[in-house]
Design a protein around this motif. Sequence first.
Motif, PDB file in Angstrom:
ATOM      1  N   ASP A  95      18.639 106.584  76.455  1.00  0.00           N
ATOM      2  CA  ASP A  95      19.445 106.076  77.557  1.00  0.00           C
ATOM      3  C   ASP A  95      18.992 104.659  77.967  1.00  0.00           C
ATOM      4  OD1 ASP A  95      20.783 105.634  79.881  1.00  0.00           O
ATOM      5  OD2 ASP A  95      20.002 107.380  80.963  1.00  0.00           O
ATOM      6  N   PRO A  96      19.832 103.642  77.755  1.00  0.00           N
ATOM      7  CA  PRO A  96      19.416 102.269  78.098  1.00  0.00           C
ATOM      8  C   PRO A  96      19.155 102.071  79.590  1.00  0.00           C
ATOM      9  CG  PRO A  96      21.718 102.326  77.398  1.00  0.00           C
ATOM     10  CD  PRO A  96      21.177 103.692  77.173  1.00  0.00           C
ATOM     11  N   ILE A  97      19.843 102.874  80.409  1.00  0.00           N
ATOM     12  CA  ILE A  97      19.630 102.742  81.866  1.00  0.00           C
ATOM     13  C   ILE A  97      18.223 103.219  82.224  1.00  0.00           C
ATOM     14  CG2 ILE A  97      20.429 103.485  84.174  1.00  0.00           C
ATOM     15  CD1 ILE A  97      23.253 103.732  82.843  1.00  0.00           C
ATOM     16  N   GLU A  99      15.682 103.261  80.228  1.00  0.00           N
ATOM     17  CA  GLU A  99      14.750 102.274  79.671  1.00  0.00           C
ATOM     18  C   GLU A  99      14.559 101.114  80.660  1.00  0.00           C
ATOM     19  OE1 GLU A  99      15.856 101.032  75.779  1.00  0.00           O
ATOM     20  OE2 GLU A  99      13.920 100.085  75.399  1.00  0.00           O
ATOM     21  N   GLU A 100      15.671 100.678  81.196  1.00  0.00           N
ATOM     22  CA  GLU A 100      15.635  99.565  82.151  1.00  0.00           C
ATOM     23  C   GLU A 100      14.886  99.958  83.425  1.00  0.00           C
ATOM     24  OE1 GLU A 100      18.957  97.351  84.629  1.00  0.00           O
ATOM     25  OE2 GLU A 100      19.558  97.591  82.522  1.00  0.00           O
ATOM     26  N   ARG A 101      15.134 101.174  83.867  1.00  0.00           N
ATOM     27  CA  ARG A 101      14.484 101.658  85.092  1.00  0.00           C
ATOM     28  C   ARG A 101      12.975 101.799  84.885  1.00  0.00           C
ATOM     29  NH1 ARG A 101      18.318 102.650  88.621  1.00  0.00           N
ATOM     30  NH2 ARG A 101      16.886 103.298  90.238  1.00  0.00           N
ATOM     31  N   LEU A 102      12.610 102.263  83.687  1.00  0.00           N
ATOM     32  CA  LEU A 102      11.177 102.427  83.407  1.00  0.00           C
ATOM     33  C   LEU A 102      10.480 101.072  83.379  1.00  0.00           C
ATOM     34  CD1 LEU A 102      11.221 105.229  80.677  1.00  0.00           C
ATOM     35  CD2 LEU A 102      10.276 105.423  82.966  1.00  0.00           C
ATOM     36  N   ALA A 103      11.140 100.094  82.766  1.00  0.00           N
ATOM     37  CA  ALA A 103      10.555  98.745  82.700  1.00  0.00           C
ATOM     38  C   ALA A 103      10.365  98.187  84.109  1.00  0.00           C
ATOM     39  CB  ALA A 103      11.463  97.832  81.880  1.00  0.00           C
TER      40      ALA A 103
END
Lengths: 161, 199
Positions: A95-97, A99-103
């Motif tokens: 899930d790219p979302i 991934e973004e949230r984790l970053a």
Amino acid sequence: MRKEEAFTQLIKENEGIIFKISRVYCDTRENQKDLYQDIVFQLWKGFDSFRGEAKASTWMYRVALNTAFTFLRKEKRKGTAVGIENLHLTYEPDDPILEERLAEMYAQIRQLSDVNKGIILLLLEGKKYEEIATITGFSRSKVATRISRIKETLRTQLVKK
Amino acid sequence: MELEEMQAAWSQMSQDLEKQKQLTDEIILKMTQQKYTSQWNKIFTAEKIGGVVCYVAMVVLLANFKTFDTIALQVSAILCMLILAVLPILSLKTIRGMKQVNVTKMNYKETMETYAKGKKNFVNFQKLNVGISFLFMLLTVPVSAKLFNDENLFETLDPKLGIAAPFMLVFFGLLVWFVTRCYKKVLRSSETILKEIEE
């Protein structure tokens, strides 16, 4: 069970913990790998003294956090990692979302002080205040105060953004 | 991102990581065999050798103490012996303080405290060390001239050499300034850690 067997089993059962701690404390893949290995090495070094003494996960968190703290301050690390090519240490969510949230999450945590970094990590791991106090050495009330301050800091970071 | 959102993302990641096991027995055992060369162990060994050299020098001075026949020489020799006796002990004690961080036995707070206090003591000792070493360097000149050349520099000293004194003081001042500057960052970082713990 042989010492080596018991140890590998413990590490395999908890490899996620070491991975997450390495990612919180180091931002480059190379350093994460070095820290990961250092944590495993320190756990092995202290394995004899641990056996039967405390809860395995409590002991692991303690050693891993201590190692992460000292790892970042070692003036010169010589001959650290033993070229473990098979150790990839990757986590790429589908899930790219996410991934973004984790970053975004890691970036925010890395801005916190060393004490708060350790406390938030344990809180995210679902630890109760008592266990966080046992692992970190701070009193339960101090842990509670710090957590409310962390929440405040996170909100401030959000406003600044 | 607020804490609640972080918890949701973290929990998702933890679940995924549970399914994604990467380690094998071989990799784990390989990691237990890595050889870290501890900088502190190296320094500790070097300091131990240095300590032995200091005590040998002290014994030489003590055995030849009769050679120092004036008060000025005797005072210089005694100060030299004192420095030779005390400095190695202080040095080894400070390094031992740095080595006391035991990541497998201490909790997070103890680790941070021991580390920061050890580092602070180490820096303070280094500053003191510069001053004492400079004094030792000055004292060694007349003491060794008498010991190895049977020459009393306090009597034969050319008054013109007095001109050198201000230059030496300036040099010493610069040295102290440089050392303080070098360790300022380390000291500040140790202070920050200790403050963080107390907050």
